[in-house]
Design an enzyme around this catalytic site. Structure first.
Site, PDB file in Angstrom:
ATOM      1  N   ASN A   1      -0.925  19.002 -20.700  1.00  0.00           N
ATOM      2  CA  ASN A   1      -1.184  18.023 -21.743  1.00  0.00           C
ATOM      3  C   ASN A   1      -1.328  18.645 -23.126  1.00  0.00           C
ATOM      4  O   ASN A   1      -1.765  17.963 -24.066  1.00  0.00           O
ATOM      5  CB  ASN A   1      -2.450  17.229 -21.407  1.00  0.00           C
ATOM      6  CG  ASN A   1      -2.216  16.219 -20.309  1.00  0.00           C
ATOM      7  OD1 ASN A   1      -1.552  15.207 -20.494  1.00  0.00           O
ATOM      8  ND2 ASN A   1      -2.767  16.501 -19.132  1.00  0.00           N
TER       9      ASN A   1
ATOM     10  N   LYS B   1       2.793  11.811 -11.143  1.00  0.00           N
ATOM     11  CA  LYS B   1       2.006  10.933 -12.002  1.00  0.00           C
ATOM     12  C   LYS B   1       2.777   9.635 -12.211  1.00  0.00           C
ATOM     13  O   LYS B   1       3.919   9.652 -12.673  1.00  0.00           O
ATOM     14  CB  LYS B   1       1.760  11.583 -13.367  1.00  0.00           C
ATOM     15  CG  LYS B   1       0.520  12.430 -13.462  1.00  0.00           C
ATOM     16  CD  LYS B   1       0.331  12.839 -14.922  1.00  0.00           C
ATOM     17  CE  LYS B   1      -0.939  13.634 -15.115  1.00  0.00           C
ATOM     18  NZ  LYS B   1      -1.133  13.977 -16.544  1.00  0.00           N
TER      19      LYS B   1
ATOM     20  N   GLU C   1      -4.966  16.816 -11.218  1.00  0.00           N
ATOM     21  CA  GLU C   1      -5.426  17.101 -12.577  1.00  0.00           C
ATOM     22  C   GLU C   1      -6.938  17.202 -12.691  1.00  0.00           C
ATOM     23  O   GLU C   1      -7.563  16.642 -13.582  1.00  0.00           O
ATOM     24  CB  GLU C   1      -4.901  16.032 -13.549  1.00  0.00           C
ATOM     25  CG  GLU C   1      -4.835  16.507 -14.994  1.00  0.00           C
ATOM     26  CD  GLU C   1      -4.115  15.534 -15.902  1.00  0.00           C
ATOM     27  OE1 GLU C   1      -2.943  15.799 -16.213  1.00  0.00           O
ATOM     28  OE2 GLU C   1      -4.719  14.516 -16.278  1.00  0.00           O
TER      29      GLU C   1
ATOM     30  N   GLU D   1       9.128  18.520 -24.446  1.00  0.00           N
ATOM     31  CA  GLU D   1       8.448  18.957 -23.232  1.00  0.00           C
ATOM     32  C   GLU D   1       8.927  20.345 -22.803  1.00  0.00           C
ATOM     33  O   GLU D   1       8.170  21.124 -22.225  1.00  0.00           O
ATOM     34  CB  GLU D   1       8.659  17.942 -22.116  1.00  0.00           C
ATOM     35  CG  GLU D   1       8.044  16.561 -22.385  1.00  0.00           C
ATOM     36  CD  GLU D   1       6.519  16.560 -22.368  1.00  0.00           C
ATOM     37  OE1 GLU D   1       5.921  17.586 -21.988  1.00  0.00           O
ATOM     38  OE2 GLU D   1       5.927  15.526 -22.736  1.00  0.00           O
TER      39      GLU D   1
ATOM     40  N   HIS E   1      -0.176  11.578 -27.974  1.00  0.00           N
ATOM     41  CA  HIS E   1      -0.252  10.231 -27.401  1.00  0.00           C
ATOM     42  C   HIS E   1      -0.916   9.259 -28.370  1.00  0.00           C
ATOM     43  O   HIS E   1      -0.531   8.083 -28.438  1.00  0.00           O
ATOM     44  CB  HIS E   1      -1.030  10.253 -26.087  1.00  0.00           C
ATOM     45  CG  HIS E   1      -0.166  10.467 -24.877  1.00  0.00           C
ATOM     46  ND1 HIS E   1      -0.683  10.844 -23.663  1.00  0.00           N
ATOM     47  CD2 HIS E   1       1.173  10.330 -24.696  1.00  0.00           C
ATOM     48  CE1 HIS E   1       0.303  10.948 -22.787  1.00  0.00           C
ATOM     49  NE2 HIS E   1       1.439  10.653 -23.398  1.00  0.00           N
TER      50      HIS E   1
ATOM     51  N   ARG F   1       0.807  -1.226   0.000  1.00  0.00           N
ATOM     52  CA  ARG F   1       0.000   0.000   0.000  1.00  0.00           C
ATOM     53  C   ARG F   1       0.841   1.277   0.000  1.00  0.00           C
ATOM     54  O   ARG F   1       0.327   2.357   0.291  1.00  0.00           O
ATOM     55  CB  ARG F   1      -0.991   0.015   1.168  1.00  0.00           C
ATOM     56  CG  ARG F   1      -2.057  -1.068   1.096  1.00  0.00           C
ATOM     57  CD  ARG F   1      -3.209  -0.765   2.031  1.00  0.00           C
ATOM     58  NE  ARG F   1      -4.222  -1.790   1.949  1.00  0.00           N
ATOM     59  CZ  ARG F   1      -4.315  -2.828   2.789  1.00  0.00           C
ATOM     60  NH1 ARG F   1      -3.440  -2.936   3.776  1.00  0.00           N
ATOM     61  NH2 ARG F   1      -5.265  -3.708   2.662  1.00  0.00           N
TER      62      ARG F   1
ATOM     63  N   HIS G   1      -0.639  16.584 -26.280  1.00  0.00           N
ATOM     64  CA  HIS G   1      -0.622  15.181 -25.877  1.00  0.00           C
ATOM     65  C   HIS G   1      -1.859  14.390 -26.291  1.00  0.00           C
ATOM     66  O   HIS G   1      -1.806  13.164 -26.310  1.00  0.00           O
ATOM     67  CB  HIS G   1      -0.437  15.071 -24.362  1.00  0.00           C
ATOM     68  CG  HIS G   1       0.967  15.321 -23.912  1.00  0.00           C
ATOM     69  ND1 HIS G   1       1.618  16.508 -24.163  1.00  0.00           N
ATOM     70  CD2 HIS G   1       1.851  14.534 -23.228  1.00  0.00           C
ATOM     71  CE1 HIS G   1       2.842  16.447 -23.639  1.00  0.00           C
ATOM     72  NE2 HIS G   1       3.003  15.268 -23.076  1.00  0.00           N
TER      73      HIS G   1
ATOM     74  N   LYS H   1       6.418  23.361 -14.069  1.00  0.00           N
ATOM     75  CA  LYS H   1       5.571  22.224 -13.719  1.00  0.00           C
ATOM     76  C   LYS H   1       5.190  22.239 -12.246  1.00  0.00           C
ATOM     77  O   LYS H   1       4.034  21.967 -11.897  1.00  0.00           O
ATOM     78  CB  LYS H   1       6.263  20.912 -14.088  1.00  0.00           C
ATOM     79  CG  LYS H   1       5.330  19.717 -13.915  1.00  0.00           C
ATOM     80  CD  LYS H   1       5.791  18.499 -14.664  1.00  0.00           C
ATOM     81  CE  LYS H   1       4.712  17.414 -14.580  1.00  0.00           C
ATOM     82  NZ  LYS H   1       5.132  16.167 -15.260  1.00  0.00           N
TER      83      LYS H   1
ATOM     84  N   ARG I   1      -4.001  21.633 -14.117  1.00  0.00           N
ATOM     85  CA  ARG I   1      -2.901  20.743 -14.498  1.00  0.00           C
ATOM     86  C   ARG I   1      -3.090  20.174 -15.907  1.00  0.00           C
ATOM     87  O   ARG I   1      -2.127  19.737 -16.539  1.00  0.00           O
ATOM     88  CB  ARG I   1      -2.754  19.615 -13.478  1.00  0.00           C
ATOM     89  CG  ARG I   1      -1.556  18.722 -13.758  1.00  0.00           C
ATOM     90  CD  ARG I   1      -1.248  17.774 -12.621  1.00  0.00           C
ATOM     91  NE  ARG I   1      -0.134  16.900 -12.972  1.00  0.00           N
ATOM     92  CZ  ARG I   1       0.531  16.139 -12.112  1.00  0.00           C
ATOM     93  NH1 ARG I   1       0.183  16.145 -10.830  1.00  0.00           N
ATOM     94  NH2 ARG I   1       1.525  15.377 -12.509  1.00  0.00           N
TER      95      ARG I   1
ATOM     96  N   HIS J   1       8.714   9.374 -27.289  1.00  0.00           N
ATOM     97  CA  HIS J   1       7.607  10.174 -26.778  1.00  0.00           C
ATOM     98  C   HIS J   1       7.640  11.600 -27.323  1.00  0.00           C
ATOM     99  O   HIS J   1       6.636  12.109 -27.838  1.00  0.00           O
ATOM    100  CB  HIS J   1       7.659  10.194 -25.250  1.00  0.00           C
ATOM    101  CG  HIS J   1       6.669  11.109 -24.615  1.00  0.00           C
ATOM    102  ND1 HIS J   1       5.324  10.815 -24.547  1.00  0.00           N
ATOM    103  CD2 HIS J   1       6.820  12.335 -24.035  1.00  0.00           C
ATOM    104  CE1 HIS J   1       4.682  11.809 -23.942  1.00  0.00           C
ATOM    105  NE2 HIS J   1       5.564  12.740 -23.631  1.00  0.00           N
TER     106      HIS J   1
END
Length: 345
Positions: A223, A126, A215, A168, A230, A104, A226, A205, A219, A246
């Site tokens: 993206n 993330k 997010e 980025e 993506h 956990r 993206h 960031k 936030r 990427h």
């Protein structure tokens, strides 16, 4: 927010370890970081467990996580142990995910070794893995105990990896700092000041993530590029053609999504031209055919910013500014892909 330190590992790592009382330490490294980066880290660590995995995005799945969890279990790691993720975005995302879910959740620190991970992936909490071809489909939000950035690791990277991470950097400038965008676009890749750009991206960031750690709103601007980026990246993972890094896919996405912003009158033609000319000069072209368009559009339905089957994008509304939750139609995305394809002619 976790503490981000930009300094040599010889300075930052001992200070970090002295501030905690960890019961055990594991280092997760891939084939590349084991060879080029682990020797420096190893010399600074007490007795520890090394978990070595294969390199590449194709390793970022649940089976690799099972291997990592098994290694921690066999080493009898308890909830007071530490995982050090030594690598790029794949190691950071997956190693952090494994640490955040083992018993956990145990402590972990990111030691990013690529430009991409130093300016983006290691900061913000993330974590996740790919699932059935979809990028970062399974994951959690969990802040690392520390992010230890050593800019000297960038010297171990091939130019293509630097170029990938630079996407980025470009994104952070376009969404949050018009003056820095104007500065970097006047320099070639090999003329950039990487130490300054890493520090700048981290500040951008962190400022955004502090306001919206999970997010729910702001936030989402991180993206930009993206949604389509993506989708392009995921599509090429399934193709026999050469796979994209990427940043190479995000470069496609930024041009295409800038065109959508232009069509929606959110940016002017001058900014669109700056973006497409500079990104195209740095990254060249990704050949997209008529047959690629519809599969790429279908993949945008899996984007995590969507609501139902409505595609929502983060789009520029000027240099250094970005809006989010902008509804975009298939027709608009199709025209954007056609615009990008037209640049190749």
């Amino acid at each position: 927010m976790s503490t981000v330190t930009i300094a040599s590992l010889a300075e930052s790592l001992p200070a970090f370890l002295d501030s905690y009382d960890f019961s055990a330490i594991a280092v997760i490294a891939d084939n590349h970081t084991f060879r080029f980066c682990y020797p420096e880290l190893k010399a600074l660590l007490p007795k520890h467990t090394l978990v070595r995995i294969k390199s590449g995005e194709e390793q970022k799945h649940i089976a690799t996580c099972e291997m990592i969890w098994d290694a921690l279990t066999r080493a009898n790691f308890d909830r007071h142990a530490l995982v050090l993720n030594l690598g790029g975005g794949v190691i950071g995302d997956m190693g952090g995910f494994c640490a955040a879910t083992y018993k956990r959740g145990i402590a972990f620190a990111q030691v990013p070794t690529t430009l991409l991970s130093q300016v983006d992936a290691s900061v913000g909490g993330k974590l996740g893995i790919d699932f059935r071809g979809f990028k970062n489909h399974i994951g959690v939000f969990q802040q690392p105990n520390a992010v230890l950035i050593d800019p000297t690791f960038l010297a171990t990277l091939p130019e293509r990896e630097l170029r990938s991470g630079f996407a980025e950097v470009i994104k952070h400038c376009l969404i949050a700092d018009a003056a820095m965008w104007d500065e970097i676009r006047r320099r070639d890749l090999d003329e950039q000041n990487w130490s300054a750009l890493v520090a700048h991206s981290v500040v951008v960031k962190q400022r955004v993530v502090e306001q919206d750690p999970t997010e729910k709103g702001l936030r989402k601007i991180l993206n930009f590029g993206h949604t389509l980026g993506h989708a392009v990246e995921t599509y090429f993972l399934t193709q026999p053609r050469k796979r994209l890094l990427h940043g190479e896919a995000i470069a496609v996405g930024m041009i295409a999504e800038a065109y959508i912003a232009y069509q929606k009158k959110m940016i002017d033609e001058s900014l669109l031209t700056q973006i497409e000319e500079y990104i195209f000069a740095v990254y060249g072209n990704v050949r997209l055919s008529d047959d690629d368009t519809e599969p790429i559009l279908a993949l945008t339905l899996q984007d995590k910013k969507n609501r139902g089957r409505e595609v929502r994008m983060s789009l520029l509304d000027g240099a250094g500014s970005c809006a989010f939750d902008i509804l975009v139609s298939n027709a608009e995305m199709r025209r954007a892909i056609e615009f990008y394809r037209g640049l190749n002619k």
